[in-house]
Design a protein around this motif. Structure first.
Motif, mmCIF file in Angstrom:
data_model
loop_
_atom_site.group_PDB
_atom_site.id
_atom_site.type_symbol
_atom_site.label_atom_id
_atom_site.label_comp_id
_atom_site.label_asym_id
_atom_site.label_seq_id
_atom_site.Cartn_x
_atom_site.Cartn_y
_atom_site.Cartn_z
ATOM 1 N N HIS A 230 31.249 80.420 42.585
ATOM 2 C CA HIS A 230 31.962 80.985 41.584
ATOM 3 C C HIS A 230 32.675 79.919 40.773
ATOM 4 N N GLY A 231 32.415 78.538 40.794
ATOM 5 C CA GLY A 231 33.413 77.528 40.133
ATOM 6 C C GLY A 231 33.454 77.662 38.790
ATOM 7 N N TRP A 232 32.822 78.367 37.895
ATOM 8 C CA TRP A 232 32.783 78.626 36.508
ATOM 9 C C TRP A 232 33.809 79.677 36.265
ATOM 10 N N LEU A 233 34.139 80.650 37.100
ATOM 11 C CA LEU A 233 34.821 81.835 36.955
ATOM 12 C C LEU A 233 36.149 81.698 36.545
ATOM 13 N N PRO A 234 37.123 81.150 37.195
ATOM 14 C CA PRO A 234 38.488 81.151 37.097
ATOM 15 C C PRO A 234 38.889 80.534 35.405
ATOM 16 N N ASP A 235 38.429 79.327 35.157
ATOM 17 C CA ASP A 235 38.882 78.635 34.081
ATOM 18 C C ASP A 235 38.346 79.380 32.948
ATOM 19 N N SER A 236 37.003 79.803 32.881
ATOM 20 C CA SER A 236 36.503 80.732 31.783
ATOM 21 C C SER A 236 37.037 81.930 31.619
ATOM 22 N N TYR A 237 37.609 82.570 32.623
ATOM 23 C CA TYR A 237 38.293 83.977 32.238
ATOM 24 C C TYR A 237 39.687 83.582 31.753
ATOM 25 N N THR A 238 40.143 82.543 32.234
ATOM 26 C CA THR A 238 41.709 82.267 31.879
ATOM 27 C C THR A 238 41.910 81.808 30.576
ATOM 28 N N PHE A 239 41.013 80.919 30.040
ATOM 29 C CA PHE A 239 41.070 80.386 28.765
ATOM 30 C C PHE A 239 40.408 81.060 27.565
ATOM 31 N N ILE A 292 38.077 86.584 51.219
ATOM 32 C CA ILE A 292 39.162 86.054 51.652
ATOM 33 C C ILE A 292 39.604 84.773 50.699
ATOM 34 N N PHE A 293 38.619 83.836 50.327
ATOM 35 C CA PHE A 293 38.950 82.773 49.430
ATOM 36 C C PHE A 293 39.662 83.290 48.415
ATOM 37 N N GLY A 294 38.938 84.177 47.410
ATOM 38 C CA GLY A 294 39.600 84.581 46.337
ATOM 39 C C GLY A 294 40.702 85.256 46.397
ATOM 40 N N SER A 295 40.954 86.050 47.255
ATOM 41 C CA SER A 295 42.153 86.692 47.556
ATOM 42 C C SER A 295 43.476 85.625 47.830
ATOM 43 N N VAL A 296 43.148 84.691 48.778
ATOM 44 C CA VAL A 296 44.247 83.719 48.935
ATOM 45 C C VAL A 296 44.593 82.909 47.742
ATOM 46 N N LEU A 297 43.502 82.394 47.123
ATOM 47 C CA LEU A 297 43.826 81.753 45.820
ATOM 48 C C LEU A 297 44.409 82.409 44.845
ATOM 49 N N ALA A 298 44.117 83.888 44.808
ATOM 50 C CA ALA A 298 44.873 84.711 43.774
ATOM 51 C C ALA A 298 46.162 84.855 44.134
ATOM 52 N N ILE A 299 46.654 84.833 45.456
ATOM 53 C CA ILE A 299 48.074 84.965 45.941
ATOM 54 C C ILE A 299 48.593 83.401 45.373
ATOM 55 N N ALA A 300 48.202 82.502 45.388
ATOM 56 C CA ALA A 300 48.667 81.293 44.967
ATOM 57 C C ALA A 300 49.063 81.036 43.428
ATOM 58 N N GLN A 301 48.377 81.847 42.547
ATOM 59 C CA GLN A 301 48.395 81.452 41.008
ATOM 60 C C GLN A 301 49.744 82.030 40.470
ATOM 61 N N LYS A 302 50.033 81.315 39.446
ATOM 62 C CA LYS A 302 51.365 81.612 38.914
ATOM 63 C C LYS A 302 51.042 82.666 37.546
ATOM 64 N N GLU A 303 49.834 82.506 37.187
ATOM 65 C CA GLU A 303 49.686 83.005 35.913
ATOM 66 C C GLU A 303 48.734 84.091 36.111
ATOM 67 N N MET A 304 49.157 85.353 35.498
ATOM 68 C CA MET A 304 48.464 86.624 35.538
ATOM 69 C C MET A 304 46.962 86.618 35.319
ATOM 70 N N LYS A 305 46.464 86.078 34.175
ATOM 71 C CA LYS A 305 45.288 86.403 33.861
ATOM 72 C C LYS A 305 44.180 85.286 35.097
ATOM 73 N N GLY A 360 54.266 86.246 24.537
ATOM 74 C CA GLY A 360 53.980 84.949 24.725
ATOM 75 C C GLY A 360 53.399 84.316 25.912
ATOM 76 N N HIS A 361 53.305 85.068 26.960
ATOM 77 C CA HIS A 361 53.003 84.270 28.302
ATOM 78 C C HIS A 361 52.814 85.452 29.177
ATOM 79 N N SER A 362 52.037 85.087 30.183
ATOM 80 C CA SER A 362 51.855 85.992 31.167
ATOM 81 C C SER A 362 52.171 85.440 32.502
ATOM 82 N N ASP A 363 53.139 84.630 32.820
ATOM 83 C CA ASP A 363 53.671 83.867 33.806
ATOM 84 C C ASP A 363 54.281 85.084 34.708
ATOM 85 N N ILE A 364 53.678 84.962 35.954
ATOM 86 C CA ILE A 364 54.047 86.025 37.176
ATOM 87 C C ILE A 364 55.610 85.779 37.349
ATOM 88 N N TYR A 365 56.193 84.388 37.231
ATOM 89 C CA TYR A 365 57.441 84.424 37.951
ATOM 90 C C TYR A 365 58.475 84.596 36.899
#
Lengths: 495, 122
Positions: A230-239, A292-305, A360-365
């Motif tokens: 899945h390595g390509w997916l997070p960066d591609s979708y975010t940027f 499990i991996f995706g869900s756990v890392l999703a919890i760790a993210q600060k940015e919504m996308k 101008g942002h989608s920062d969850i915090y």
């Protein structure tokens, strides 16, 4: 007359649009969007028409150039492919309707090129689903992938690098697939899927076929981003720009999943890949690790996308798990989740994009309770989609998880059942922290704040979001009808 | 054993190319070298198709007067060649898109080294 040619019309319509948009774009600058929307609308109407036709009259086979398979290329419009074509065209229609404002702002001056590439992307996706020829499938994979790299690469400053990484990994995936069909072709002498399905049982013992199966699974695993590919997916979708990630995230990986279902279930056969090889078990194990991996890392993210991108890795895991279970409930769960997740992810990415445009942002915090006053409808749609992702009963997401859970019970694989249950809790964690920020009062006396004005997003962006969100409720309520149809899509030898 | 190795020399060569390509894509830090690795990988697969289509003592698939048309063993299989023409075109398109992306990366960051890029993106 038209129904006989339907399988060819849908991809060709998009191909035609991708050629006509740049030509007319020279004449008028703003013509790209209406053409793209109209063509997608036409394709959606055709796919609704085709789906009803297939339900009533059975599959449609189209022979390109009148050449009868296995010599010619065959396009097949059966239960499964007509269903998936309908799903992706329907979602694409609303995402394109939504994309007018974001594209004008993010990519002003590039609309003509952008919509031309979008049409090319949809050509590739529709072609991948409809084609009945293995090499034709490879060509369509590459068409859609190349368009996808371009759509991701036009994003912000970091996007080209993400797109380049995706290009390298995606090309490895497609090349593995090409190598795999090479093995199949030189063993069997045919590239036609239904023909191959007849020949394969004669040489199941051959190690060449096993290697081909592995190569094809790895190739599509990369395309649909199964963990650990899945390595390509997070960066591609975010940027990627908002409109691109809203378009590619819901339907891109689904088409890969569809191709995997098509090849494993309909060409190799359920019996072969699940019982004689442990391929099905392997797919299920990796998919549940991905959940499990995706869900756990999703919890760790600060940015919504980025959070939604990791959640995509987890949700693709559900589809992979359904494929790997290789029983009727698993199949229903996988196909139903393909539909539900397309709706949910499209809604969520469109909401994330709208927030990003407004704030101008989608920062969850930085989310707070003023959002529910500023964007009441957007947040309502977000809530529906988030609850559906978590899996609350009247919403669509519950039912696909329900069928997957039934599938794990039927196979008595309790570990996978536990994975489904735990991941629902993890989903709840990362969605409820946003809902909590938006709908609960913030502790440090928010009554001091000045009155927040209603500042809803543009109407043209809101309507598609709301339609898809309502669609989630409708899909949930009508799910027994859909499941009845999915039941008919099941391959032979499964029941 | 020796016959097996010598008799499949073209496949050993293709395997070697595949490994070189994968090595280039995964280990090399320069993005252009990664792209070169990708091209080698694709070329290896194209060669695999071509060399599998070869038959001993067969000629090109064009009707020749003094060869019987009925016997397919006289002609090599034309289909893999036709397929690979398409695959070559696809490869060219991929390389084109990749170079466009590389130009954009270089414009934005003035480097094509992966480690430097990751450092700059933080």
């Amino acid at each position: 007359m038209i129904e006989k040619n339907l399988p060819a019309i849908i991809p060709l319509l998009f191909l035609f649009a991708s050629l006509i948009i740049p030509l007319l774009g020279v004449w008028k600058k703003n013509i790209a969007y209406p053409i793209a929307a109209l063509i997608t609308l036409a394709a959606t109407i055709l796919s609704i028409f085709g789906f009803i036709h297939v339900i009533n009259n059975g599959p449609i086979n189209y022979f390109f150039g009148g050449w009868i398979p296995p010599i010619g290329i065959e396009y097949v419009y059966d239960y499964l492919s007509s269903f998936v074509v309908l799903v992706i065209n329907f979602v694409a229609l609303f995402v394109i309707a939504y994309s007018y404002q974001p594209v004008n702002i993010d990519l002003s001056g590039k609309q003509t090129a952008y919509y031309s590439v979008v049409m090319l992307l949809l050509t590739g996706f529709n072609g991948m689903i409809i084609t009945g020829d293995l090499f034709n499938l490879y060509v369509f994979i590459e068409i859609s992938s190349l368009a996808g790299y371009a759509l991701i690469g036009v994003g912000d400053k970091k996007a080209p690098f993400a797109a380049f990484k995706y290009l390298i990994i995606g090309t490895i995936g497609a090349s593995f697939y090409l190598l795999g069909i090479g093995y199949l072709y030189f063993m069997s002498g045919t590239l036609n899927m239904s023909d191959l399905a007849g020949i394969l049982p004669l040489m199941e013992e051959s190690p060449t076929i096993i290697v081909a199966l592995i190569l094809i699974v790895v190739g599509f695993g990369i395309k649909m981003a199964i963990f650990p590919m899945h390595g390509w997916l997070p960066d591609s979708y975010t940027f990627a720009p908002t409109s691109s990630s809203a378009l590619i995230a819901p339907i891109g990986t689904k088409v890969g999943a569809y191709a995997m279902i098509r090849l494993l279930y309909f060409v190799f056969g359920v019996e072969y890949f699940s019982n004689e090889l442990a391929a099905a078990d392997l797919i299920a194990v990796f998919s549940s690790a991905g959940i499990i991996f995706g869900s756990v890392l999703a919890i760790a993210q600060k940015e919504m996308k980025r959070m939604l991108a990791y959640s995509s890795v987890a949700q693709i895991g559900y589809i992979g798990l359904g494929i790997g279970l290789a029983n009727p409930f698993g199949f229903i769960g996988a196909v139903l989740h393909l539909l539900n997740h397309a709706f949910m992810k499209a809604t969520l990415f469109m909401v994330a994009g709208s927030i990003r445009m407004k704030e101008g942002h989608s920062d969850i915090y930085k989310f707070d309770d003023s959002y529910r006053k500023k964007y009441p409808w957007t947040m309502a749609a977000f809530t529906v989609a988030a609850l559906s992702m978590v899996g609350l009963p009247p919403l669509a997401g519950f039912f696909s998880k329900w069928y997957l859970a039934l599938g794990t019970i039927e196979n008595s694989s309790w570990l996978f059942l536990a994975v489904i249950l735990i991941s629902s809790l993890l989903n709840a964690v990362y969605f409820f922290r946003i809902l909590e920020k938006v709908y609960m009062k913030s502790p440090e006396g928010s009554e001091v704040k000045e009155k927040v004005k209603k500042n809803e997003i543009k109407f043209s962006m809101l309507i598609p979001i709301l339609v898809l969100a309502i669609g989630l409720i409708v899909l949930g309520i009508l799910n027994f009808i859909i499941v009845e149809h999915i039941y008919k899509m099941m391959p032979e030898g499964m029941l | 054993m020796f016959d097996f190795i010598a008799g499949h020399y073209d496949y050993w060569f293709i395997i070697l190319l595949l490994v070189i390509g994968l090595y280039g894509m995964t280990v090399k830090k320069n993005l252009v070298k990664k792209l070169i690795g990708m091209t080698i990988f694709q070329a290896a697969i194209i060669l695999f198709y071509i060399s599998s289509a070869i038959k001993v003592d067969a000629t090109v698939p064009i009707i020749i007067e003094n060869l019987s048309v009925e016997n397919p063993a006289n002609y090599i299989n034309p289909l893999p060649h036709a397929l690979m023409l398409t695959a070559i075109v696809v490869g060219v398109a991929t390389v084109g898109v990749a170079f466009a992306l590389l130009i954009l990366i270089y414009k934005n960051y003035k480097t094509l080294d992966e480690t430097e890029l990751i450092e700059l993106m933080k």
